[in-house]
Design a protein around this motif. Structure first.
Motif, mmCIF file in Angstrom:
data_model
loop_
_atom_site.group_PDB
_atom_site.id
_atom_site.type_symbol
_atom_site.label_atom_id
_atom_site.label_comp_id
_atom_site.label_asym_id
_atom_site.label_seq_id
_atom_site.Cartn_x
_atom_site.Cartn_y
_atom_site.Cartn_z
ATOM 1 N N LEU A 1 16.288 -33.523 12.236
ATOM 2 C CA LEU A 1 16.801 -34.921 12.439
ATOM 3 C C LEU A 1 15.657 -35.957 12.118
ATOM 4 N N ARG A 2 16.304 -36.796 11.108
ATOM 5 C CA ARG A 2 15.348 -37.973 10.519
ATOM 6 C C ARG A 2 15.438 -38.939 11.490
ATOM 7 N N MET A 3 14.357 -39.182 12.171
ATOM 8 C CA MET A 3 14.364 -40.603 13.062
ATOM 9 C C MET A 3 13.445 -41.661 12.588
ATOM 10 N N LEU A 4 13.910 -42.917 12.852
ATOM 11 C CA LEU A 4 13.281 -44.011 12.789
ATOM 12 C C LEU A 4 13.042 -44.722 13.774
ATOM 13 N N MET A 5 11.808 -44.871 14.244
ATOM 14 C CA MET A 5 11.548 -45.812 15.483
ATOM 15 C C MET A 5 11.601 -47.367 15.049
ATOM 16 N N LEU A 6 12.417 -48.040 15.845
ATOM 17 C CA LEU A 6 12.523 -49.421 15.592
ATOM 18 C C LEU A 6 12.174 -50.353 16.982
ATOM 19 N N THR A 7 11.557 -51.409 16.860
ATOM 20 C CA THR A 7 10.907 -51.851 17.833
ATOM 21 C C THR A 7 10.939 -53.554 17.613
ATOM 22 N N GLY A 8 10.752 -54.183 18.882
ATOM 23 C CA GLY A 8 10.549 -55.668 18.565
ATOM 24 C C GLY A 8 8.984 -55.949 18.926
ATOM 25 N N PHE A 9 8.407 -54.856 19.387
ATOM 26 C CA PHE A 9 7.077 -55.122 19.983
ATOM 27 C C PHE A 9 6.182 -54.076 18.961
ATOM 28 N N SER A 10 6.182 -54.283 17.708
ATOM 29 C CA SER A 10 5.159 -53.493 17.059
ATOM 30 C C SER A 10 3.719 -53.511 16.900
ATOM 31 N N SER A 11 3.085 -52.164 17.043
ATOM 32 C CA SER A 11 1.838 -52.231 16.698
ATOM 33 C C SER A 11 1.468 -51.082 15.883
ATOM 34 N N ILE A 12 0.154 -51.068 15.423
ATOM 35 C CA ILE A 12 -0.192 -49.787 14.697
ATOM 36 C C ILE A 12 -0.299 -48.554 15.531
ATOM 37 N N ALA A 13 -0.772 -48.716 16.679
ATOM 38 C CA ALA A 13 -0.807 -47.488 17.780
ATOM 39 C C ALA A 13 0.485 -46.783 17.887
ATOM 40 N N THR A 14 1.452 -47.879 18.190
ATOM 41 C CA THR A 14 2.842 -47.022 18.418
ATOM 42 C C THR A 14 3.534 -46.582 17.234
ATOM 43 N N ALA A 15 3.039 -47.062 16.004
ATOM 44 C CA ALA A 15 3.672 -46.809 14.847
ATOM 45 C C ALA A 15 3.092 -45.355 14.621
ATOM 46 N N VAL A 16 1.746 -45.100 14.710
ATOM 47 C CA VAL A 16 1.058 -43.758 14.382
ATOM 48 C C VAL A 16 1.424 -42.881 15.518
ATOM 49 N N ASP A 17 1.802 -43.397 16.574
ATOM 50 C CA ASP A 17 2.083 -42.356 17.740
ATOM 51 C C ASP A 17 3.530 -41.788 17.132
ATOM 52 N N ALA A 18 4.433 -42.788 16.923
ATOM 53 C CA ALA A 18 6.050 -42.352 16.506
ATOM 54 C C ALA A 18 5.945 -41.347 15.305
ATOM 55 N N VAL A 19 5.164 -41.411 14.481
ATOM 56 C CA VAL A 19 5.063 -40.583 13.288
ATOM 57 C C VAL A 19 4.499 -39.267 13.946
ATOM 58 N N LYS A 20 3.456 -39.361 14.581
ATOM 59 C CA LYS A 20 3.202 -38.020 15.265
ATOM 60 C C LYS A 20 4.308 -37.288 15.832
ATOM 61 N N ARG A 21 4.749 -38.023 16.565
ATOM 62 C CA ARG A 21 5.897 -37.351 17.523
ATOM 63 C C ARG A 21 7.228 -37.116 16.561
ATOM 64 N N GLY A 22 7.260 -37.342 15.462
ATOM 65 C CA GLY A 22 8.301 -36.892 14.531
ATOM 66 C C GLY A 22 9.097 -37.883 13.946
ATOM 67 N N ALA A 23 8.840 -39.271 14.164
ATOM 68 C CA ALA A 23 9.534 -40.284 13.133
ATOM 69 C C ALA A 23 9.135 -40.298 11.783
ATOM 70 N N VAL A 24 10.270 -40.269 11.054
ATOM 71 C CA VAL A 24 9.933 -40.451 9.466
ATOM 72 C C VAL A 24 9.296 -41.745 9.097
ATOM 73 N N ASN A 25 9.815 -42.871 10.055
ATOM 74 C CA ASN A 25 9.461 -44.315 9.611
ATOM 75 C C ASN A 25 9.499 -45.061 10.889
ATOM 76 N N TYR A 26 8.874 -46.239 10.727
ATOM 77 C CA TYR A 26 9.061 -47.181 11.815
ATOM 78 C C TYR A 26 8.871 -48.759 11.351
ATOM 79 N N LEU A 27 9.940 -49.347 11.845
ATOM 80 C CA LEU A 27 10.133 -50.739 11.583
ATOM 81 C C LEU A 27 10.193 -51.772 12.685
ATOM 82 N N ALA A 28 9.842 -53.061 12.730
ATOM 83 C CA ALA A 28 9.791 -53.946 13.398
ATOM 84 C C ALA A 28 10.983 -54.668 13.506
#
Length: 178
Positions: free
Chosen positions: A73-100
């Motif tokens: 599964l290719r997962m994209l983390m989408l959030t209204g409260f973006s931060s570098i820390a959560t972006a890094v954590d999302a990628v570590k947990r399997g997200a292929v990308n992260y968008l605000a």
């Protein structure tokens, strides 16, 4: 593409689903953790858009659970409260990308398709990182410490040397611009 959209905001979820369907995707939607996991089993999506903050769970905690069901599964983390820390954590947990949020449908679908070409590697994609303002750096630091403290606001406030209510007020606001 079979797309699973997981977001607790009904209006956003419905609008994104309609827009993705108009672009040729087969879409299923979930508002919470349980229905997301059930749809991952039944619907067998190719990709998923996961909101960071769900009413009953953290989108970050949901990522590995979805991967356990659908390893490709290719997962994209989408959030209204973006931060570098959560972006890094999302990628570590399997997200292929992260968008605000707000993000366009084209940006979302493009982010899920990144890397489909076998010859493309992460090193091939050049990303310009803008210089961050002092306020944005402070926001990023707070987010990193909050992540290290597993979301515990009281212990984060102690580590940052600030009052808990002050930290809660800062966290309830949208992140500052770069």
């Amino acid at each position: 593409m079979k797309l699973l959209i997981i977001d607790d905001d009904e209006g956003f979820r419905s609008a994104l689903a309609r827009a993705c369907e108009r672009r040729g995707c087969t879409v299923a939607v979930a508002a919470d953790r349980a229905s997301a996991l059930g749809l991952a089993l039944e619907f067998e999506p190719d990709a998923a858009v996961v909101d960071l903050r769900l009413a009953d769970a953290s989108g970050l905690a949901l990522l590995p659970e979805l991967l356990a069901i659908r390893p490709a599964l290719r997962m994209l983390m989408l959030t209204g409260f973006s931060s570098i820390a959560t972006a890094v954590d999302a990628v570590k947990r399997g997200a292929v990308n992260y968008l605000a949020k707000p993000a366009s449908v084209e940006d979302i679908l493009s982010a899920l398709r990144v890397g489909n070409a076998p010859e493309e590697t992460a090193a091939d994609r050049h990303v310009d990182v803008p210089a961050l303002s002092v306020d944005r750096l402070a926001w990023e630091h707070i987010q990193r410490v909050l992540l290290e403290e597993d979301g515990n606001v009281s212990s984060t406030a102690r580590r940052l040397g600030m009052h808990r209510r002050t930290l809660q007020r800062r966290l309830s606001k949208r992140p500052v611009a770069n």
